[in-house]
Design an enzyme around this catalytic site. Sequence first.
Site, short mmCIF file in Angstrom:
data_model
loop_
_atom_site.label_atom_id
_atom_site.label_comp_id
_atom_site.label_asym_id
_atom_site.label_seq_id
_atom_site.Cartn_x
_atom_site.Cartn_y
_atom_site.Cartn_z
N ARG A 1 -1.64 8.13 -9.18
CA ARG A 1 -1.99 8.57 -7.63
C ARG A 1 -0.59 8.46 -6.95
NH1 ARG A 1 -6.26 5.80 -3.65
NH2 ARG A 1 -4.84 3.82 -3.76
N ARG B 1 -15.24 -5.43 2.88
CA ARG B 1 -14.89 -5.88 1.59
C ARG B 1 -15.55 -7.09 0.89
NH1 ARG B 1 -10.48 -2.12 1.35
NH2 ARG B 1 -9.47 -2.13 -0.70
N ARG C 1 2.32 4.16 -4.19
CA ARG C 1 2.11 2.75 -3.29
C ARG C 1 2.36 1.72 -4.22
NH1 ARG C 1 -4.00 3.45 -0.80
NH2 ARG C 1 -3.85 1.29 -1.46
N ARG D 1 -6.42 -5.83 -8.00
CA ARG D 1 -7.23 -5.32 -7.20
C ARG D 1 -8.58 -5.18 -7.51
NH1 ARG D 1 -4.22 -0.08 -5.53
NH2 ARG D 1 -5.89 0.34 -3.94
N LYS E 1 -12.75 7.01 -1.76
CA LYS E 1 -13.46 6.85 -0.46
C LYS E 1 -12.76 7.58 0.55
CE LYS E 1 -13.31 2.49 -0.65
NZ LYS E 1 -12.48 2.17 -2.02
#
Length: 223
Positions: A124, A88, A157, A168, A13
């Site tokens: 990532r 969300r 992260r 998540r 996104k």
Amino acid sequence: MRIILLGPPGSGKGTQGERIQRKYGFQKISTGDLLRESVRSGTPLGKKAEAGMNKGRLVSDDIVIGIIKERIFRSDCRKGHVLDGFPRNISQAKELEKMDAGCDEIVIDIYLSDQLIMERLGKRRVCSECGSIYNLSVDALRIEGKCDVCRGEVIQRDDDKLETIKERLRVYHIQTKPLIDYYKNKKVYHVINGERKIDTVFSEICSILDKKIGEARKTEVAL
Ligand code: AMP
């Protein structure tokens, strides 16, 4: 116009939102980025949000709704905005409609399997200075550990660590996925396969947006 990018964490996104901003001039707004900035600067809001974020949970609706209310009416959003990571859950979606009633809306859901999400997020890395995103399996950094764009430190992260990714995803399935039916009922929902190359996904997003923008222009002319 309001473009809502739905989709699980790691579906791209942020990357696609940036491209939309560059091509169409719609301002990208990421609640995750704004929250991380508040945490980094140690603001009271950041302190409230930090614990939940590190555990992979959603932060309270009050906090994110406050952020969005303050952000979407700034002058850089006059042409339109792309929301990455908001809403969300259903109550955030309803608040969004209330605060900006009558705004033309389109929802693009970037679909990805849980297995691929786990793989992608585990690899990532982000620049701690400018936020550029890298994937270790495809991006070779020119200088190890340093951002190609600004030479800032490239890090993982905290919420991209395995246990937090699982949480998540759990939260996504329970709280965010019901938005799919919500937006289908509103007839603004589009889904695309996010398991393909970034360019392929982007060109499909552009086809959807071009059609929508064309229709909006026709309506304007008719009025
Ligand atoms: P993201 O970068 O979009 O994956 O967001 C990172 C984290 O920020 C999420 O895991 C949540 O803890 C928090 N967050 C971002 N957007 C929202 C939202 N709309 N509602 C609640 N929490 C959010």
